[in-house]
Design a protein around this motif. Sequence first.
Motif, mmCIF file in Angstrom:
data_model
loop_
_atom_site.group_PDB
_atom_site.id
_atom_site.type_symbol
_atom_site.label_atom_id
_atom_site.label_comp_id
_atom_site.label_asym_id
_atom_site.label_seq_id
_atom_site.Cartn_x
_atom_site.Cartn_y
_atom_site.Cartn_z
ATOM 1 N N GLU A 306 0.325 -1.063 0.540
ATOM 2 C CA GLU A 306 0.171 -0.340 -0.070
ATOM 3 C C GLU A 306 0.403 1.605 -0.514
ATOM 4 O O GLU A 306 0.529 1.772 -0.663
ATOM 5 N N ALA A 307 2.024 1.032 1.010
ATOM 6 C CA ALA A 307 2.914 2.392 0.523
ATOM 7 C C ALA A 307 3.645 2.453 -0.794
ATOM 8 O O ALA A 307 3.758 3.606 -0.598
ATOM 9 N N GLU A 308 3.472 1.687 -1.640
ATOM 10 C CA GLU A 308 4.100 1.769 -3.036
ATOM 11 C C GLU A 308 2.694 2.623 -3.822
ATOM 12 O O GLU A 308 3.619 3.182 -5.084
ATOM 13 N N LEU A 309 1.500 2.521 -3.654
ATOM 14 C CA LEU A 309 0.925 2.541 -4.685
ATOM 15 C C LEU A 309 0.059 4.445 -4.064
ATOM 16 O O LEU A 309 0.106 4.351 -2.897
ATOM 17 N N LYS A 310 -0.604 4.526 -5.275
ATOM 18 C CA LYS A 310 -0.915 6.435 -5.763
ATOM 19 C C LYS A 310 -2.364 5.581 -5.278
ATOM 20 O O LYS A 310 -3.168 4.954 -6.309
#
Length: 316
Positions: A306-310
Amino acid sequence: MHLKGIHHVSAITANAKRNYDFYTEVLGMRLVKKTVNQDAPSMYHLFYADEKGAPGTDLTFFEIDRAGHTYPGNQSISTTSLRVKDDKALEFWQKRFEEYEVDQDPIQSRMGRYTLSFRDHEDQRLMLVSDEKNEGVEPGVPWNKSSVPQDVGIQGLGPVYLTVQDLSATEKVLTEVLSFNEIGSYDSYKVFSTGEGGTGAEVHVEEQPEANREKPGRGSVHHVAFRVEDEEELKKWHSKIQEAGFPNSGLVDRYYFKSLYFREANHILFELATDGPGFATDEDPEQLGETLALPPFLEDRRSEIEAELKPLNTKK
């Protein structure tokens, strides 16, 4: 054995947010699954479909950040078509595309059906096809919460268009390996059909031997998948493809369906995919696509992923 028709088409986008805006707001399709590429979970894999995410209605996109421009050519899935109820619906879409400044061509007839070709914001080559005369595979049901009226909404995938260097090689794979039947031709295309036939079960192939090979990027299609009833039948197809001498992936568990991948003679990636278990496996049918769905083997990495996804314009 006969394949049941088109299962899904998977394409490439360079921007998941803009992709989401176009396919949900302009085309009025339902985002039925917001997940990630299982082989590269730092990128989105978005599934747009009818109200239930029924097999044969899924147009999916892998987000590849900074993907370059597509240079069209052969050895490619050159156009994806989407079904609408009737000829009158195409007139609605002409006006809607004018309103949203979508690049489109005039309505024209192909194989006795009226069609409307258009491009999205990344030059993805798309076509609406009228189901007015369809007598084959049943369509899906457009989402009743869409901004597009349900009676003119998109109800699934239509014929897939291939551009190849050697038509006879692809024809042999379609007819001798995958059990399609040749049903006609028009302009520069040969048309092949499987299962119950109709708009949801056709492949249209054109030969362009002098064209350069397509250089894929944003707006290109990655693969087309054909429908298989269940895993037992998929295993039989695996044996048949093995016997025909095609290197393949073997059975792959995509959680929402089981798959088998191979490249046909002109190097286009084909997938065979089971109809089930479906997108309601891990979400309530009323809330499909509202949260990030991960297959069980990726769940322990949720925070990292989730931290990698906008974020898209949906609930996280």
